[in-house]
Design an enzyme around this catalytic site. Structure first.
Site, mmCIF file in Angstrom:
data_model
loop_
_atom_site.group_PDB
_atom_site.id
_atom_site.type_symbol
_atom_site.label_atom_id
_atom_site.label_comp_id
_atom_site.label_asym_id
_atom_site.label_seq_id
_atom_site.Cartn_x
_atom_site.Cartn_y
_atom_site.Cartn_z
ATOM 1 N N HIS A 206 61.464 16.998 20.624
ATOM 2 C CA HIS A 206 60.225 16.591 21.298
ATOM 3 C C HIS A 206 59.143 17.629 21.006
ATOM 4 O O HIS A 206 59.415 18.826 21.067
ATOM 5 C CB HIS A 206 60.489 16.502 22.807
ATOM 6 N N CYS A 244 55.865 12.079 20.148
ATOM 7 C CA CYS A 244 55.235 11.822 21.453
ATOM 8 C C CYS A 244 53.714 11.866 21.274
ATOM 9 O O CYS A 244 53.134 12.931 21.047
ATOM 10 C CB CYS A 244 55.696 12.868 22.461
ATOM 11 N N HIS A 271 57.710 8.324 22.018
ATOM 12 C CA HIS A 271 57.082 8.225 23.341
ATOM 13 C C HIS A 271 55.645 7.816 23.076
ATOM 14 O O HIS A 271 54.943 8.513 22.330
ATOM 15 C CB HIS A 271 57.021 9.590 24.024
ATOM 16 N N ASP A 316 55.299 6.295 28.138
ATOM 17 C CA ASP A 316 55.475 7.635 28.698
ATOM 18 C C ASP A 316 54.786 7.680 30.049
ATOM 19 O O ASP A 316 54.605 6.646 30.687
ATOM 20 C CB ASP A 316 54.957 8.653 27.690
ATOM 21 N N HIS A 317 54.408 8.866 30.455
ATOM 22 C CA HIS A 317 53.830 9.008 31.795
ATOM 23 C C HIS A 317 52.822 7.911 32.081
ATOM 24 O O HIS A 317 52.023 7.558 31.218
ATOM 25 C CB HIS A 317 53.088 10.335 31.925
ATOM 26 N N TYR A 330 56.029 9.216 36.591
ATOM 27 C CA TYR A 330 57.175 8.333 36.336
ATOM 28 C C TYR A 330 57.327 7.212 37.358
ATOM 29 O O TYR A 330 58.425 6.915 37.824
ATOM 30 C CB TYR A 330 58.458 9.165 36.231
HETATM 31 C C1 DNO Z 1 57.860 14.761 29.768
HETATM 32 C C2 DNO Z 1 58.919 14.632 28.773
HETATM 33 C C3 DNO Z 1 59.507 15.962 28.384
HETATM 34 C C4 DNO Z 1 60.725 15.751 27.522
HETATM 35 C C5 DNO Z 1 61.407 17.020 27.089
HETATM 36 C C6 DNO Z 1 62.478 16.717 26.082
HETATM 37 O O1 DNO Z 1 57.650 13.847 30.503
HETATM 38 O O2 DNO Z 1 58.520 13.906 27.683
HETATM 39 O O3 DNO Z 1 59.860 16.647 29.538
HETATM 40 O O4 DNO Z 1 61.660 15.013 28.234
HETATM 41 O O5 DNO Z 1 60.515 17.913 26.545
HETATM 42 O O6 DNO Z 1 63.368 17.782 26.049
#
Ligand code: DNO
Length: 361
Positions: A206, A244, A271, A316-317, A330
């Site tokens: 990530h 991401c 993501h 994602d978020h 989340y």
């Molecule tokens: C945030 C996530 C990160 C991710 C970690 C992977 O929401 O995308 O916390 O899970 O960095 O290790």
């Protein structure tokens, strides 16, 4: 594109498996054993019971996020050997229940960093916010004090066992240069990637969030050139990226569409989310829609489609909307809306492709 949804586990998430199952096109959960400290070997019975729980809701568990990397591995200490051995055994166990992708990160000490978890937006929703000056003008010892006394600065994603040792961690990293971190990452990859490959698993790093060094700690998974360097550290197809868009997108110089085109076959997991970046470097997380932020989400989905993307994708978020009480970023509602946006763009592309195929026969 195979849609999955992050789930933090029973009692640890306000969203239920039943709700996840009802989001169109979601086939599996993205999961972890969040109570285990980084470096611990995962117990098989816990893994199996999670698999059974997901299966009873009709969801698979093919994507794990994260198996966290112990700080001693990132620091390159001799004690890393024991933690690497645990990591390897965990990979082997996860393969036995059908896991295909393991997401992880290599950020020293902190995972993602925000300065406000519930920043008020104009439409009445709240969202995760990053105020640049709050992280640039702070020295590590002051930071330790702030984090211990000010809950606003304590982020989700920061693992409690690391926070307890903040001062000594900062000391340990004082001597670690960016090149040391690259070397320690390479060492870790050389140990785990052959195991992942033998077990049919793709490891997916990530990016650092935000994608620049923070609190004086080095960060290396930050831009296209560094992702390219990362992939050449180990050429195996099992050495991949969790691309991401929100993490990389916090730096407007990052051209994520170009990254999708360049790295598509090494992105087993993506993501997708948007951020709005301001001139002073602050950024706020917005809805997934292109027009709401500075990242061209529709363009990114198109780029995946053009590359015939078959990997896993999660929204994602999200913002916190409609009065939802949830883990920061989340909730159910905005992430489900995000999925529908991603599908909308994807399906429109699919239709065009099919129409063109029909025309050419
Ligand atoms: C945030 C996530 C990160 C991710 C970690 C992977 O929401 O995308 O916390 O899970 O960095 O290790």
């Amino acid at each position: 594109m195979r849609m999955v949804f992050r789930w933090f586990g029973e009692g640890n998430d306000t969203v239920t498996l039943e709700q996840i199952k009802q989001i169109p096109g979601v086939e599996g959960i993205v999961w972890s054993l969040h109570d285990l400290a980084a470096g611990e070997e995962w117990p098989m019975d816990r893994i199996e019971s999670l698999r059974d729980q997901a299966a009873s809701a009709g969801l698979h568990i093919e994507v794990v996020e994260s198996v966290n990397v112990h700080e001693d591995i990132k620091l390159g200490l001799p004690s890393r050997e024991k933690y690497i051995a645990n990591y390897i055994r965990t990979i082997e166990k996860l393969a036995r229940v059908g896991v295909k992708v393991i997401c992880y990160n290599f950020m020293p000490v902190f995972d993602w960093v925000r300065t406000d978890l519930f920043k008020q937006m104009d439409d009445g929703s709240t969202a995760l916010f990053f105020e640049n000056s709050k992280t640039t003008n702070i020295d590590p010892s002051e930071l330790v004090r702030e984090i211990t006394h000010n809950s606003e600065l304590s982020m989700p994603g920061w693992e409690p066992e690391r926070l307890a040792h903040l001062t000594s961690l900062f000391d340990a990293y004082r001597e670690v240069t960016t090149e040391d971190l690259w070397r320690n990452l390479g060492y870790f990859l050389d140990a785990i990637i052959p195991v992942a490959a033998r077990n049919g698993i793709q490891m997916a790093i990530h990016p650092d969030d935000p994608p620049w060094p923070i609190f004086g700690l080095p960060r290396i998974i930050t831009n296209q050139a560094n992702l390219r360097r990362f992939l050449t550290l180990n050429d195996s197809p099992s050495n991949g990226i969790t691309l991401c868009s929100g993490s990389l997108g916090a730096n407007p110089d990052n051209d994520i569409i170009s990254m999708v085109h360049e790295f598509a076959d090494r992105i087993p997991f993506t993501h997708i989310r948007n951020v709005r970046v301001y001139d002073n470097g602050d950024f706020i997380e917005t809805s997934h829609r292109t027009q709401d932020g500075t990242v061209d989400i529709a363009g990114i989905v198109q780029a995946y489609h053009e590359n015939g993307y078959k990997g896993y994708c999660r929204p994602d978020h999200g913002r916190h909307i409609w009065g939802e009480q949830c883990r920061p970023g989340y909730g159910l509602y905005d992430r489900a809306l995000g999925i529908m946006y991603l599908w909308g763009v994807w399906d429109a592309m699919e239709n065009t492709r099919r129409r063109e195929e029909r025309k050419s026969v």
